[in-house]
Design a protein around this motif. Structure first.
Motif, PDB file in Angstrom:
ATOM      1  N   LYS A  50       1.020  44.967 -48.752  1.00 17.29           N
ATOM      2  CA  LYS A  50       0.148  44.130 -47.934  1.00 17.29           C
ATOM      3  C   LYS A  50      -1.267  43.999 -48.485  1.00 17.29           C
ATOM      4  O   LYS A  50      -1.896  42.964 -48.344  1.00 17.29           O
ATOM      5  CB  LYS A  50       0.063  44.681 -46.490  1.00 17.29           C
ATOM      6  N   ASN A  51      -1.779  45.055 -49.115  1.00 17.31           N
ATOM      7  CA  ASN A  51      -3.183  45.001 -49.534  1.00 17.31           C
ATOM      8  C   ASN A  51      -3.338  44.800 -51.049  1.00 17.31           C
ATOM      9  O   ASN A  51      -4.389  45.092 -51.606  1.00 17.31           O
ATOM     10  CB  ASN A  51      -3.931  46.265 -49.086  1.00 17.31           C
ATOM     11  N   HIS A  52      -2.253  44.326 -51.691  1.00 16.30           N
ATOM     12  CA  HIS A  52      -2.340  44.080 -53.146  1.00 16.30           C
ATOM     13  C   HIS A  52      -1.607  42.775 -53.441  1.00 16.30           C
ATOM     14  O   HIS A  52      -0.390  42.759 -53.628  1.00 16.30           O
ATOM     15  CB  HIS A  52      -1.718  45.268 -53.901  1.00 16.30           C
ATOM     16  N   LYS A  53      -2.378  41.700 -53.474  1.00 14.84           N
ATOM     17  CA  LYS A  53      -1.777  40.356 -53.554  1.00 14.84           C
ATOM     18  C   LYS A  53      -0.967  40.136 -54.845  1.00 14.84           C
ATOM     19  O   LYS A  53      -0.024  39.364 -54.862  1.00 14.84           O
ATOM     20  CB  LYS A  53      -2.871  39.280 -53.451  1.00 14.84           C
ATOM     21  N   GLY A  54      -1.337  40.827 -55.930  1.00 16.85           N
ATOM     22  CA  GLY A  54      -0.650  40.587 -57.197  1.00 16.85           C
ATOM     23  C   GLY A  54       0.623  41.418 -57.382  1.00 16.85           C
ATOM     24  O   GLY A  54       1.329  41.251 -58.377  1.00 16.85           O
ATOM     25  N   ALA A  55       0.912  42.297 -56.451  1.00 12.70           N
ATOM     26  CA  ALA A  55       2.072  43.195 -56.624  1.00 12.70           C
ATOM     27  C   ALA A  55       3.378  42.415 -56.494  1.00 12.70           C
ATOM     28  O   ALA A  55       3.451  41.429 -55.753  1.00 12.70           O
ATOM     29  CB  ALA A  55       2.023  44.301 -55.580  1.00 12.70           C
ATOM     30  N   PRO A  56       4.419  42.853 -57.218  1.00 16.43           N
ATOM     31  CA  PRO A  56       5.712  42.181 -57.088  1.00 16.43           C
ATOM     32  C   PRO A  56       6.263  42.292 -55.664  1.00 16.43           C
ATOM     33  O   PRO A  56       5.951  43.246 -54.949  1.00 16.43           O
ATOM     34  CB  PRO A  56       6.617  42.950 -58.056  1.00 16.43           C
ATOM     35  N   THR A  57       7.051  41.308 -55.292  1.00 14.13           N
ATOM     36  CA  THR A  57       7.696  41.299 -53.976  1.00 14.13           C
ATOM     37  C   THR A  57       9.195  41.529 -54.163  1.00 14.13           C
ATOM     38  O   THR A  57       9.784  40.990 -55.096  1.00 14.13           O
ATOM     39  CB  THR A  57       7.487  39.929 -53.292  1.00 14.13           C
ATOM     40  N   VAL A  58       9.774  42.332 -53.287  1.00 11.22           N
ATOM     41  CA  VAL A  58      11.226  42.534 -53.321  1.00 11.22           C
ATOM     42  C   VAL A  58      11.853  41.771 -52.158  1.00 11.22           C
ATOM     43  O   VAL A  58      11.424  41.914 -51.006  1.00 11.22           O
ATOM     44  CB  VAL A  58      11.602  44.036 -53.202  1.00 11.22           C
ATOM     45  N   TYR A  59      12.830  40.945 -52.474  1.00  8.81           N
ATOM     46  CA  TYR A  59      13.620  40.257 -51.451  1.00  8.81           C
ATOM     47  C   TYR A  59      15.024  40.851 -51.456  1.00  8.81           C
ATOM     48  O   TYR A  59      15.581  41.107 -52.533  1.00  8.81           O
ATOM     49  CB  TYR A  59      13.734  38.761 -51.753  1.00  8.81           C
ATOM     50  N   LEU A  60      15.564  41.049 -50.284  1.00  9.16           N
ATOM     51  CA  LEU A  60      16.958  41.511 -50.163  1.00  9.16           C
ATOM     52  C   LEU A  60      17.714  40.524 -49.290  1.00  9.16           C
ATOM     53  O   LEU A  60      17.215  40.116 -48.226  1.00  9.16           O
ATOM     54  CB  LEU A  60      17.017  42.893 -49.507  1.00  9.16           C
ATOM     55  N   ILE A  61      18.873  40.123 -49.762  1.00 10.72           N
ATOM     56  CA  ILE A  61      19.734  39.211 -49.002  1.00 10.72           C
ATOM     57  C   ILE A  61      21.034  39.969 -48.750  1.00 10.72           C
ATOM     58  O   ILE A  61      21.740  40.320 -49.706  1.00 10.72           O
ATOM     59  CB  ILE A  61      20.006  37.914 -49.808  1.00 10.72           C
TER      60      ILE A  61
END
Ligand code: SAM
Length: 193
Positions: free
Chosen positions: A175-186
């Motif tokens: 939440k507080n690091h805009k450049g961090a990778p995001t993990v999506y799970l489907i």
């Protein structure tokens, strides 16, 4: 557990490990150095099967060496093709045992940063993956916010937010690091009623 949570690659792997069973099939949609390919092979074991896609021959060669070095015995098929064509391969398209498809988007760390995953082909591959996984299966995606990746991430966000009720979709952001990778799970639900 917190260290696993802090590293997106480990976090995605931990979620996939929770779903895969020995004997399953699995797909690495972005082979690169082959770390996830080796990981998937360990999860599905000797009776399982792993398919790995990458568009760069050099990446697949590095992955092949990595697999040999680690003496992995699980059958692995490395395919030099775009992941958006995975449903053209009958051994994947007609395989009822695909428990997981993993994507680590972006570019191969040892290669040209301009050879990177693209929004349109990524979305095609994600839609195919969601169809191909067995009930109870998982698609994991690590998406990056580098300049090429921003539109890709936005579109994945939209797609996951609107997937139908046969799936549960999750998004893990720092939440507080805009450049961090995001993990999506489907996650595909067990029952399709
Ligand atoms: C971030 S790297 C993957 C890292 C890899 N999981 C690892 O453990 O090293 C992204 C990879 O995706 C590959 N790639 C880019 N577009 C692709 C496509 N359409 N289909 C398959 N692979 C693609 C790149 O060549 C690159 O090797």
């Amino acid at each position: 557990m917190i260290e696993t949570f802090r590293r997106q690659t480990l976090f995605a792997q931990a979620c996939v490990a929770d779903i895969l069973k020995p004997g399953d099939s699995a797909v690495d949609g972005t082979v690169g150095t082959g770390e996830d390919t080796v990981f998937l092979a360990h999860c599905v074991g000797l009776k399982g099967k792993v398919y790995g896609f990458d568009i760069q021959k050099a990446a697949l060669q590095e992955a092949r060496e990595n697999i040999q070095k680690k003496a992995v015995k699980t059958p692995i098929q490395l395919i030099c093709d775009g992941h958006q064509h995975m449903d053209c391969y009958p051994e994947i398209a007609d395989n009822p045992n695909i428990g997981a498809v993993m994507f680590n988007l972006g570019y191969w760390p040892d290669g040209d940063p301009f050879v990177t995953t693209q929004t349109e082909t990524t979305l095609k591959a994600l839609k195919q993956s969601a169809e191909l996984i067995r009930p109870g299966g998982i698609v994991s995606v690590i998406a990056y916010a580098h300049s090429e990746g921003q539109d890709e991430k936005r579109q994945i966000d939209q797609w996951t937010a609107h997937l139908d009720h046969h799936y549960d979709t999750y998004c893990f952001d720092v939440k507080n690091h805009k450049g961090a990778p995001t993990v999506y799970l489907i996650l595909k639900k067990e029952s399709r009623h």
